[in-house]
Enzyme design. Structure first.
Site, PDB file in Angstrom:
ATOM      1  N   LYS A 261     -93.027  42.700 -51.081  1.00  0.00           N
ATOM      2  CA  LYS A 261     -92.094  41.217 -51.854  1.00  0.00           C
ATOM      3  C   LYS A 261     -91.206  41.849 -52.155  1.00  0.00           C
ATOM      4  O   LYS A 261     -91.287  42.644 -52.738  1.00  0.00           O
ATOM      5  CB  LYS A 261     -92.940  40.597 -52.814  1.00  0.00           C
TER       6      LYS A 261
ATOM      7  N   ASP B 132     -89.209  33.970 -47.613  1.00  0.00           N
ATOM      8  CA  ASP B 132     -89.522  32.843 -49.115  1.00  0.00           C
ATOM      9  C   ASP B 132     -89.256  31.601 -49.337  1.00  0.00           C
ATOM     10  O   ASP B 132     -87.948  30.983 -49.011  1.00  0.00           O
ATOM     11  CB  ASP B 132     -90.295  34.147 -49.771  1.00  0.00           C
TER      12      ASP B 132
END
Ligand code: NDP
Length: 449
Positions: free
Chosen positions: A122, A162
């Site tokens: 991430k 995201d």
């Protein structure tokens, strides 16, 4: 189990969200660790909570007034036991190392559940795209990629979108990567359709969440048709969750953004959803404007003095939290139960706080945790990588039917793992256990690396 939590709390006391994510997984997998001493002997918990690599970097850029701005960029390469690192980039002022470590940790197990060969990662930045011009966003993305490009690649680490990173940002990031590397490869997913993207990728997380919800309801011989649903958020995940719910005959009565929420008693239909898409994706406006356009809707602004979110306090059958982490506390969870909600399906990552999950379990609510319910997005990202490698594009029907099958398989995997370890009907335990076993067995096979 307490030991590993003490270790991470001592080491990084400020990373609250990371502690929360680790605590939830470790609690679920305790019976697995107890029945398989090899995992503790191999120090698997200690190895899992330490990222394989953390990259932090300066992102300097100039705004439209010619002022120099400096943000911080991150990429957490958490675990590559079952494939290249894979996970989104988040651009939001709240981004810090603890939040990205929690998201990367969750991503490891989520990706394992998808049946596709993807490790977990991430990244992102504390940059806030809100209120910035397209040129400012472009200059920021180009600067961000001018450092990130040396750490990623189609067989190494494949970022995606995201919060705050959608099609526009992926385009700017890809353009800079291509220029710096002088190669056209599938290094990012969520790309535009005419330059390597996959059909259904924008829809995948929301659609997948609704497919997972339908599977959960089917275990009680129920369907989504005629159900009243509460949805939070109005971004990518929320929009396509609402779209699929409308298609399946449900009535969606709420959507939100970080300033407040709308309650539309008459339901958000396809036409109103088109307006939300235009409002959010093109005009980049606020959800408040929905209530100015449609008189059937009431807008309520966020009131930070309240210790609950009124969005979750309406009569409904199902709830789809699809905005951000920790948006449902124990009081919100109790409101949902009191209002007749029988199923909560998490489009967002970790939107329910541990005390809220406890309330759901106590009341036998069908509770689909994010790492299972929202895995459709990364699954179709995996399918985008496959199409890029094969240099072909599947049809919309082909990708959608693969997505449906993956969500059905994830649901069954959760059910089976929960039953095997004596927690029938506990999707949280099932998701954590199944993801954990797959990853740690691969780690054991690959030795101490
Ligand atoms: P978007 O940026 O498209 O939308 C996010 C939405 O949530 C916006 O409506 C935003 O409001 C709202 N929001 C963001 N932060 C907050 C906050 N602190 N408080 C209240 N509302 C907030 O992001 P996505 O839809 O892509 O992501 C939503 C969630 O889904 C996240 O948890 C993400 O990690 C998760 N997820 C996303 C996937 C994907 O494929 N995109 C895949 C799997 C999970 P505002 O406009 O005011 O900021």
């Amino acid at each position: 189990m307490a030991d590993i939590l003490d270790v991470i709390k001592d080491r990084d006391p400020q990373e609250k969200e990371f502690h929360q994510a680790v605590s939830e997984v470790m609690e679920s997998v305790k019976p697995v660790l107890d029945q398989n001493p090899i995992y503790r002997q191999a120090r698997i918990p200690e190895r899992l909570v330490e990222p394989e690599r953390v990259i932090m970097f300066r992102v300097p850029w100039t705004d439209d007034q010619g002022n120099i701005q400096v943000n911080r960029g991150f990429r957490i390469e958490m675990n590559s036991a079952i494939g290249p690192y894979k996970g989104g980039l988040r651009f939001h002022p709240s981004v810090n190392l603890g939040i990205l470590k929690f998201l990367a940790f969750e991503q490891v197990f989520k990706n394992a559940l998808t049946t596709l060969p993807m490790g977990g990662g991430k990244g992102g930045s504390d940059f806030d795209p809100k209120g910035k011009s397209d040129y400012e966003v472009m200059r920021f993305c180009q600067s961000f990629m001018s450092e990130l490009f040396r750490h990623i690649g189609p067989n190494t680490d494949v970022p995606a979108g995201d919060i705050g990173v959608g099609a526009r940002e992926i385009g700017y990031l890809f353009g800079m990567y291509k220029k710096l590397r002088n190669e056209f490869t599938g290094v990012l997913t969520g790309k535009g359709l005419n330059w390597g993207g996959s059909l259904i990728r924008p829809e995948a997380t929301g659609y997948g969440s609704v497919y997972f919800a339908a599977e959960m309801l089917a275990t009680r011989s129920e369907t989504l048709e005629g159900k009243t649903c509460l949805v939070s958020g109005s971004g990518n995940v929320a929009q396509f969750t609402v779209e699929k719910l409308i298609e399946l005959g449900a009535s969606v009565v709420t959507m939100s953004d970080s300033s407040g929420y709308i309650y539309d008693e008459s339901g958000i239909d396809a036409q109103k959803l088109d307006y939300v898409k235009m409002l959010k994706n093109v005009r980049r406006g606020r959800i408040k404007e929905y209530a100015e356009k449609y008189s059937s809707a009431v807008y309520t602004a966020v009131d930070s003095a309240l210790d609950y979110n009124p969005l979750w306090n309406h009569k409904a059958d199902c709830a789809f939290p699809s905005a951000t982490q920790n948006e449902i506390n124990s009081r919100d969870a109790q409101h949902l139960v009191d209002n007749g909600v029988v199923m909560v399906c998490e489009g967002a990552n970790m939107p329910t706080m541990p005390e809220g999950i406890h309330v759901f379990k106590e009341h036998k609510i069908l509770y689909g945790p994010g790492k299972a319910a929202n895995a459709g997005g990364v699954s179709v990202s995996g399918l985008e990588m496959t199409q890029n490698s094969m240099r072909l594009s599947w049809t919309r029907e082909e990708v959608d039917s693969r997505l449906k099958l993956i969500m059905k398989t994830i649901h069954q995997t959760c059910v089976d793992a929960a039953e095997q370890y004596g927690k029938p009907g506990d999707y949280e335990a099932g998701a954590n256990i199944a993801g954990f076993v797959k990853v740690v067995d691969a780690m054991l096979d690959q030795g101490l690396v």
